[in-house]
Structures are given as structure tokens and as C-alpha cells.
Motif scaffolding. Sequence first.
Motif, mmCIF file in Angstrom:
data_model
loop_
_atom_site.group_PDB
_atom_site.id
_atom_site.type_symbol
_atom_site.label_atom_id
_atom_site.label_comp_id
_atom_site.label_asym_id
_atom_site.label_seq_id
_atom_site.Cartn_x
_atom_site.Cartn_y
_atom_site.Cartn_z
ATOM 1 N N ILE A 158 41.382 60.896 17.478
ATOM 2 C CA ILE A 158 40.721 61.188 18.748
ATOM 3 C C ILE A 158 39.678 60.118 19.057
ATOM 4 O O ILE A 158 38.911 59.697 18.184
ATOM 5 C CB ILE A 158 40.075 62.593 18.733
ATOM 6 N N THR A 159 39.680 59.647 20.275
ATOM 7 C CA THR A 159 38.753 58.589 20.664
ATOM 8 C C THR A 159 37.370 59.167 20.955
ATOM 9 O O THR A 159 37.223 60.359 21.234
ATOM 10 C CB THR A 159 39.255 57.857 21.917
ATOM 11 N N ARG A 160 36.387 58.290 20.892
ATOM 12 C CA ARG A 160 35.033 58.726 21.221
ATOM 13 C C ARG A 160 34.976 59.214 22.666
ATOM 14 O O ARG A 160 34.286 60.193 22.982
ATOM 15 C CB ARG A 160 34.043 57.585 21.012
ATOM 16 N N GLU A 161 35.712 58.546 23.567
ATOM 17 C CA GLU A 161 35.712 58.935 24.977
ATOM 18 C C GLU A 161 36.257 60.354 25.156
ATOM 19 O O GLU A 161 35.711 61.147 25.935
ATOM 20 C CB GLU A 161 36.543 57.945 25.798
ATOM 21 N N ALA A 215 31.594 62.200 19.122
ATOM 22 C CA ALA A 215 31.018 61.853 20.419
ATOM 23 C C ALA A 215 29.673 61.152 20.288
ATOM 24 O O ALA A 215 29.382 60.210 21.027
ATOM 25 C CB ALA A 215 30.873 63.106 21.278
ATOM 26 N N ILE A 216 28.846 61.586 19.349
ATOM 27 C CA ILE A 216 27.464 61.091 19.312
ATOM 28 C C ILE A 216 27.207 60.037 18.243
ATOM 29 O O ILE A 216 26.163 59.385 18.268
ATOM 30 C CB ILE A 216 26.468 62.257 19.132
ATOM 31 N N LEU A 217 28.150 59.859 17.309
ATOM 32 C CA LEU A 217 27.961 58.881 16.235
ATOM 33 C C LEU A 217 29.025 57.790 16.356
ATOM 34 O O LEU A 217 30.189 58.020 16.008
ATOM 35 C CB LEU A 217 28.055 59.558 14.863
ATOM 36 N N PRO A 218 28.663 56.610 16.841
ATOM 37 C CA PRO A 218 29.660 55.554 17.084
ATOM 38 C C PRO A 218 30.484 55.178 15.858
ATOM 39 O O PRO A 218 31.665 54.845 15.978
ATOM 40 C CB PRO A 218 28.806 54.372 17.562
ATOM 41 N N ASP A 219 29.885 55.221 14.672
ATOM 42 C CA ASP A 219 30.587 54.802 13.459
ATOM 43 C C ASP A 219 31.068 55.986 12.620
ATOM 44 O O ASP A 219 31.325 55.846 11.421
ATOM 45 C CB ASP A 219 29.667 53.914 12.606
ATOM 46 N N TYR A 220 31.194 57.139 13.243
ATOM 47 C CA TYR A 220 31.564 58.343 12.501
ATOM 48 C C TYR A 220 32.964 58.229 11.909
ATOM 49 O O TYR A 220 33.914 57.824 12.584
ATOM 50 C CB TYR A 220 31.497 59.558 13.423
ATOM 51 N N ASP A 221 33.083 58.600 10.635
ATOM 52 C CA ASP A 221 34.370 58.634 9.939
ATOM 53 C C ASP A 221 34.762 60.096 9.743
ATOM 54 O O ASP A 221 34.135 60.804 8.944
ATOM 55 C CB ASP A 221 34.254 57.930 8.585
#
Length: 212
Positions: free
Chosen positions: A102-105, A172-178
Motif C-alpha cells: 500500500i502506498t503512502r498516498e 500515512a504519517i511515517l515516510p520511512d515506515y516498514d
Amino acid sequence: MSVPASAEARGGPAARRDHILDAAEACFVRNGFHRATMQDLAREAAMSPGNFYRYFESKEALVVGLVERERERGAQLVEEMERSGDRRGALLDIIARYFVSITREAAVLRMEIWSEATRNPAIAALTARTEAETQDWFVATFSALATSPDCDPDRLYALLAPLMKGILVSRAILPDYDPGPAVAQLHALLEAGLDGRLPRTTRAGPRITALV
């Protein structure tokens, strides 16, 4: 903005509708649902406002369209699982692929819809209906895949749902979330629940003090 005729004539109605939904998703993610106007959305889709309104008469109608499209994609995954000889393995694989890819967008859009549901009764009703349908499907699927009479499908879903939502919020809120570790936890909990290995009672966690 003057829109070239070719931009509005491209593709059939279904293709244009999908194009509008893609544009709405991008606009809502960038500007927020509340700030985005119908003029912004038409501009994003490179369409005249008059033609845009032929497909969607309001932002609420666009959200309905986005939710319906997500439901259709989910139905395709369900069909894939049903065709598999190993439905349980297919379910685990689908969950992993969905939350890892799933993308951040897409995650931001989900949060925008949830946020708008706190203010807009129509969106709130749509969200509640979608949540109920999702829960019913998972509970029925858990019942079908359970390998032990000790499996409690309703309780299993109640434990899994916050984890699944947490992955979306973190994405959504953490750009580098794994999402990998959380997905592994989802898998472990799902396997334990289907096998009837969940503890009978859940120990209460530490009290959370509100920060005001």
C-alpha cells in the motif's frame, strides 16, 4: 483553464470515471478533503467543470466512487483466494501483499476519509457500512478457515482490526515506515486465532493518561 477536447474525449465512460477518481485521490491527498474544491478536482482531472459534474456531482459522490473502487479491488483479491487450493495460505499472502504494497498516498487518503467521517454524516454512514461489511467478511472467513472449535472469529477480528488500522496510520504519517514486522505480527495472531491458541483472557495494558 481551457481543456483540450482530446483530454475530455479520451477513453470511454468507465475509463474517464477511473481517471477522475485517480485525479480526486491525488487532489485529496495533496490538499485534504476539506480544502479541495470541485474546481480543484476538475482542474486535476484536466476537465471542464461542466463535464466533470456529469460524472460526480459532489465531493461526497467522489468518496463513494473511491470506496466502491476499493471494494471492487478487494473483491478481486477475494476471488483470487477462493480460486486457490490453499485458502488459508492465500489469505495470509493477500494480507501481506496488501499492507506491504500500500502506498503512502493510499494510506493518507484513507485517513482523510476517516477524518471527514467525523464531520460529515453521509461519509460517516458510508464508513460505518464499509466497516460492517469488512467485519462480516472477515468473521465469516475466519469461521470457514478455523481448525479448532476454540477459534472465536469475532474476538479474532476485534484483535486484528486495530493492528490493520495501525499499519495504515503508520504508513500515512511515517515516510520511512516498514510494515514488515507488523504484518508478521498480524500473521502470527491470525494463525494462533484460527488454531484456537489465543489466550482465554487478555491482560489489561497500562493505563493511558490523556495529555491535555
